[in-house]
Design an enzyme around this catalytic site. Structure first.
Site, PDB file in Angstrom:
ATOM      1  N   LYS A  96       2.683 -61.453 -13.679  1.00  0.00           N
ATOM      2  CA  LYS A  96       3.130 -59.714 -14.083  1.00  0.00           C
ATOM      3  C   LYS A  96       3.483 -60.114 -15.340  1.00  0.00           C
ATOM      4  O   LYS A  96       4.082 -60.743 -15.895  1.00  0.00           O
ATOM      5  CB  LYS A  96       4.082 -59.755 -12.963  1.00  0.00           C
ATOM      6  CG  LYS A  96       4.695 -58.514 -12.961  1.00  0.00           C
ATOM      7  CD  LYS A  96       5.695 -58.460 -11.497  1.00  0.00           C
ATOM      8  CE  LYS A  96       7.241 -58.987 -11.916  1.00  0.00           C
ATOM      9  NZ  LYS A  96       7.991 -58.566 -11.104  1.00  0.00           N
ATOM     10  N   LYS A 118      -0.641 -58.807  -5.069  1.00  0.00           N
ATOM     11  CA  LYS A 118       1.130 -57.636  -4.417  1.00  0.00           C
ATOM     12  C   LYS A 118       0.313 -56.179  -4.998  1.00  0.00           C
ATOM     13  O   LYS A 118      -0.174 -55.897  -5.988  1.00  0.00           O
ATOM     14  CB  LYS A 118       1.800 -57.741  -5.558  1.00  0.00           C
ATOM     15  CG  LYS A 118       2.088 -59.663  -5.023  1.00  0.00           C
ATOM     16  CD  LYS A 118       3.610 -60.310  -6.287  1.00  0.00           C
ATOM     17  CE  LYS A 118       4.790 -59.287  -6.070  1.00  0.00           C
ATOM     18  NZ  LYS A 118       6.012 -59.680  -6.840  1.00  0.00           N
TER      19      LYS A 118
END
Length: 248
Positions: free
Chosen positions: A37, A99
């Site tokens: 991320k 995700k």
């Protein structure tokens, strides 16, 4: 369903990493999920596809047992076409857990069912994780929808990185209900959102499959460099909570 619990009931540790160098550091310390991320690009900022591909290549070279690998698709509006394209692009790199953030503010709330329906075919091919946001209110009512779309997991995080933590938005009772609902539907379950060491003894007993960290692992803010010593401290405290429960 993947379970990250050890026999003592310790939840797994998700460490968000912002670069290949941080990926290696977190792997060396022993995180259970390495979450790709970019914190400088928002709550669920995405890595560039080329970097994702390289991360997957490194991950596949590690010996078993190895940590899980997840990646965010980026912050996007709840538009079925946009979400499907971003999800497919991320899944194509070979990352095993993808995700996807689902905001429920304004007009986005009404679009959520259509987005889940559009993503259902991808959920049959890739393990998708729905990220819901505690600062937008309780999310337990969305768990059946996520499960019905064939998602592999669901987690709570915070959308606004303003210093407030998960427990500033939802109390322990609400979080307990969320975790119980997710587990009832067979979903891999995570809790995150500006968590600190002091949150571990509060959240670990709720028995999520994992607890997610970024800011607590960094020097300075969540956009700072990952500190292996801070990561080791978080891992130690998660293990100590499990031992204390086992000996109680």
């Amino acid at each position: 369903m993947i379970s990250l619990h050890d026999p003592a009931g310790r939840p797994g540790l998700l460490a968000s990493v912002a670069s290949l160098a941080e990926l290696n550091r977190a792997y060396a310390v022993g995180a259970d999920i390495l979450d790709l991320k970019d914190p400088s690009a928002g709550a669920l900022g995405a890595w560039a596809p080329q970097a994702l591909t390289e991360a997957v290549k490194r991950w596949r070279m590690w010996p078993h047992p190895r940590p899980l690998l997840s990646a965010t698709i980026g912050d996007h509006p709840l538009d079925p076409a946009i979400l499907c394209a971003a999800t497919a692009r991320t899944a194509a790199t070979g990352v095993p857990l993808v995700k996807i953030g689902f905001s429920r503010t304004g007009e986005d709330a009404a679009a959520l069912p259509a987005c889940l329906d559009a993503l259902a075919p991808l959920a049959r091919e890739t393990r998708l994780i729905a990220v819901l946001f505690a600062d937008e209110g309780p999310a337990t009512d969305l768990v059946p929808l996520v499960a019905g779309a064939g998602f592999h997991g669901v987690m709570l995080d915070t959308a606004r990185k303003d210093g407030r933590r998960l427990t500033d938005h939802l109390n322990v009772s609400a979080l307990t209900t969320f975790v119980a609902a997710a587990r009832l539907h067979g979903l891999l379950t995570g809790l995150a959102g500006s968590l600190r060491l002091t949150d571990i003894p509060v959240l670990a007993p709720l028995r999520p499959d994992y607890l997610g960290f970024r800011g607590a692992l960094c020097t300075g803010s969540r956009t700072g460099a990952l500190d292996p010593a801070a990561l080791a401290a978080v891992r130690r405290d998660v293990a100590e909570v499990a031992r204390s429960r086992e000996n109680a």
